[in-house]
Design an enzyme around this catalytic site. Structure first.
Site, PDB file in Angstrom:
ATOM      1  CG  ASP B  92      11.331  21.041  41.141  1.00  0.00           C
ATOM      2  OD1 ASP B  92      10.464  20.178  41.396  1.00  0.00           O
ATOM      3  OD2 ASP B  92      12.236  20.843  40.327  1.00  0.00           O
ATOM      4  CG  ASP B 317      18.432  24.192  43.294  1.00  0.00           C
ATOM      5  OD1 ASP B 317      17.924  25.327  43.169  1.00  0.00           O
ATOM      6  OD2 ASP B 317      18.402  23.341  42.377  1.00  0.00           O
ATOM      7  CB  CYS B 355      39.256  18.528  50.698  1.00  0.00           C
ATOM      8  SG  CYS B 355      37.585  17.875  50.908  1.00  0.00           S
ATOM      9  CB  CYS B 357      35.519  15.246  52.147  1.00  0.00           C
ATOM     10  SG  CYS B 357      36.238  14.499  50.676  1.00  0.00           S
ATOM     11  CB  CYS B 360      40.368  14.708  50.444  1.00  0.00           C
ATOM     12  SG  CYS B 360      39.665  15.390  48.924  1.00  0.00           S
ATOM     13  CG  HIS B 386      35.922  15.916  46.615  1.00  0.00           C
ATOM     14  ND1 HIS B 386      36.712  16.407  47.632  1.00  0.00           N
ATOM     15  CD2 HIS B 386      35.989  16.830  45.610  1.00  0.00           C
ATOM     16  CE1 HIS B 386      37.255  17.544  47.254  1.00  0.00           C
ATOM     17  NE2 HIS B 386      36.833  17.836  46.030  1.00  0.00           N
TER      18      HIS B 386
END
Lengths: 406, 406
Positions: B92, B317, B355, B357, B360, B386
């Site tokens: 930014d 974002d 999930c 991931c 999980c 996560h």
């Protein structure tokens, strides 16, 4: 020279390379055990610990007793299931933390009354309650409840303390033998509780244990070792005796007389000079059985753990690599580095040019210095990964040297 | 409907699926960009971010300007080399942080005087110095220096602010065009500095770039995209205009008139009702060119990022997934969870049963609750992994749906 759970594979001088069979995993010794105080090696995920080659980690009974509590861990099937760690775990007895963290403790023949460092609440540990806690936590190796003698201490005090430790060792063993079947991964009540909740169990419980669909008595673990009826937690005795060689010998003999599958040397690294530590370790080792694992508690620097392994120590633990990492102190093949120093601000080189760890392979000293200076959580993560890698690699090299007879 | 660096692959209603070519990497849009404030997505190692599928991360110029400083990052070859991140980065302009973090700021036609939140020291950002900083940091996509209009604001204030932003946009573009060759991964002085220090460079610089032995002009990056002379940083313009559709239209038109390769919608998520955010996004999108990427800054919840992508936003974002994770707030397919709650203390189930991931797949809610309650660093690591996984998977599903024409 081997017992049924400890195989000696090779000796070289006083050093020994062996294989220790625990209920959950086989461990190559000499081994360094990272400290995972409250069921977490601080800042490091379990899969990363596996990648680093950690074979066994240590949990602190005192901390786990306070948070999340023994009953919670027991209900979850023990520490292994609770923290999703399939390799070996050792818990201390809580004695050392009670002695070192608590100024308001009160020691009697029965046990120790102490206050929680979290909320000041009053608690009591005895040999029996420390065993009960460690059985509930369900580590593979557990420790007798001992009194860690302070340093310095006069001879009468050291003798009284080692005698108390000997009586507590006998009480620890007695309680353990009467209650060892209550360990969560063996007790039938826990097995049925697990069966009932199976649909809510994270998937690792079903997918990671090849050929082992259910936890319970006689189950085969990931290493093919039987969690069978004869394969209980291993309760180790602890030798005290302060800095007196004769009292160490006496403590060793009295502990051996009670009889344990492994022996620890406690009461060191309590403020004494390093040379004295080494002398006491060396002389105490002479009095310990050669066919049983020997565990030196709470040491040391990378140089020291290699040295003690060469003296014949099989197991060591220390908070140094993890705690130092969180303070930006990093161990490298070129010496110790304080990564916070400004000299590293534009240093494009790796932390340790001779290290194969994922931190040294990817990041520069400049970046690690920045993360530390900016107080980023990633600094703790990466620094800890490197320091543990350095310790575990050090011990791996020691094992290799012993194999080569060096 | 495609430009030379932005390919539109598929549209479905207002939603678009595309491919954005940046100097370091190709990005599939719509894309969610995790925020890596000071060159670190808090608590998550870069290899984990790669595993999670993060295609582009965001750096904050204000924070990087203060620590470690633009010159340090430039000397290290830019943000990519500094943090060892080979995929795309967006910075930014520093404007938003200066406006939101600093109560003592002073805005003039020339720029903004502000105080460091770290030590209170006085600093000055102008369109020119913000460009200079972003060129020095060397992100793939950089942002024009704008004034983020506060909410609420009266019409005269909103108009004056959007006009200042338009003048600053023109100055940003002018400075960028005159200085874009100074970006560290293109400037010849940097190339030679890198060559000189090559022996000290971490190994990834030599081993990870298949077929790319050296950084410098015309180099091929990991995705086969040329860091060639025509492939500069992409400077995006920012549309302001408060909560007024007509002023948003005017700001869009004036920004487009200056001409940028991409356009952002700024000045939202500043305290206005969510329904108003949506209305302004929807109406502003109508005035942005269809063949250029559109970036909605600083939003939102998982539901919102999916909704905005369906409206035709290509990039977003937000600090929400990472910041919420550090406070124990976790996004799941079954809704939001506050993991600190006692109800999870003995919950053996995974955080999100749907999930995939690594958190999980391995850990229980009980363990995550314990880590958070015990203030363990690992709580921040696992919770962030996560939540980012949840956001990135959400956007992956949106891209898939667009491909299917849903």
């Amino acid at each position: 020279m081997s017992s049924d759970f400890f195989e000696m594979e090779k000796t070289s001088g006083t050093a020994r390379r062996g294989r220790l069979h625990t209920p959950h995993a086989e461990i190559e010794t000499p081994v360094f055990m990272p400290v995972g105080t409250v069921a977490s090696v601080k800042a490091v995920p379990q899969d990363t610990l596996e990648d680093l080659g950690a074979q066994i980690i240590l949990g602190n009974t005192y901390h786990l007793y306070l948070r999340p509590g023994v009953e919670t861990v027991r209900q979850m099937g023990g520490l292994h299931d609770f923290m999703s760690w399939r390799r070996a775990i050792l818990t201390d007895s809580g004695g050392f933390q009670v002695f070192s963290l608590n100024e308001l403790r009160k020691v009697t023949e029965e046990g120790v009354t102490f206050r929680s460092h979290l909320d000041g609440s009053s608690h009591f540990f005895s040999p029996e309650s420390a065993m009960e806690a460690q059985i509930g936590l369900g580590a593979d190796i557990i420790m007798a409840f001992d009194e860690c003698t302070e340093y310095p201490a006069d001879p009468a005090r050291v003798r009284a303390s080692l005698e108390l430790t000997a009586r507590w060792a006998a009480r620890s063993k007695k309680y353990f033998q009467e209650h060892k079947h209550e360990v969560p991964w063996k007790s039938s009540s826990q097995s049925s509780a697990l069966g009932r909740q199976d649909t809510q169990t994270p998937r690792f419980a079903r997918s990671d244990n090849d050929g082992a669909a259910q936890r319970g008595d006689g189950e085969e673990n990931t290493n093919g070792w039987q969690l069978g009826t004869d394969n209980w937690q291993l309760l180790f005795g602890i030798v005290q005796g302060g800095m007196d060689r004769n009292l160490r010998k006496e403590s060793a003999e009295r502990t051996i007389e009670i009889g344990f599958p492994g022996y620890a040397i406690g009461g060191l690294s309590v403020g004494e000079p390093r040379q004295l530590t080494r002398e006491i370790v060396e002389s105490t080792l002479e009095h310990l059985p050669k066919d049983k694992p020997r565990y030196l508690m709470g040491v040391g620097t990378p140089e020291e753990i290699a040295e003690y392994a060469n003296l014949g120590v099989d197991m060591m633990d220390c908070v140094l690599p993890t705690r130092a990492a969180r303070h930006g102190l990093l161990f490298t093949s070129e010496g110790k580095i304080s990564i916070k120093q400004a000299r590293y601000a534009q240093d494009r080189g790796p932390l340790d040019p001779n290290c194969e760890c994922r931190v040294c392979q990817r990041y520069s000293r400049a970046y690690l210095r920045h993360l530390y200076a900016a107080n980023e959580v990633l600094a703790q993560v990466l620094n800890t990964i490197h320091n543990l890698s350095f310790y575990l690699d050090t011990m791996q090299r020691v094992r290799h040297s012993i194999s080569l007879g060096e």
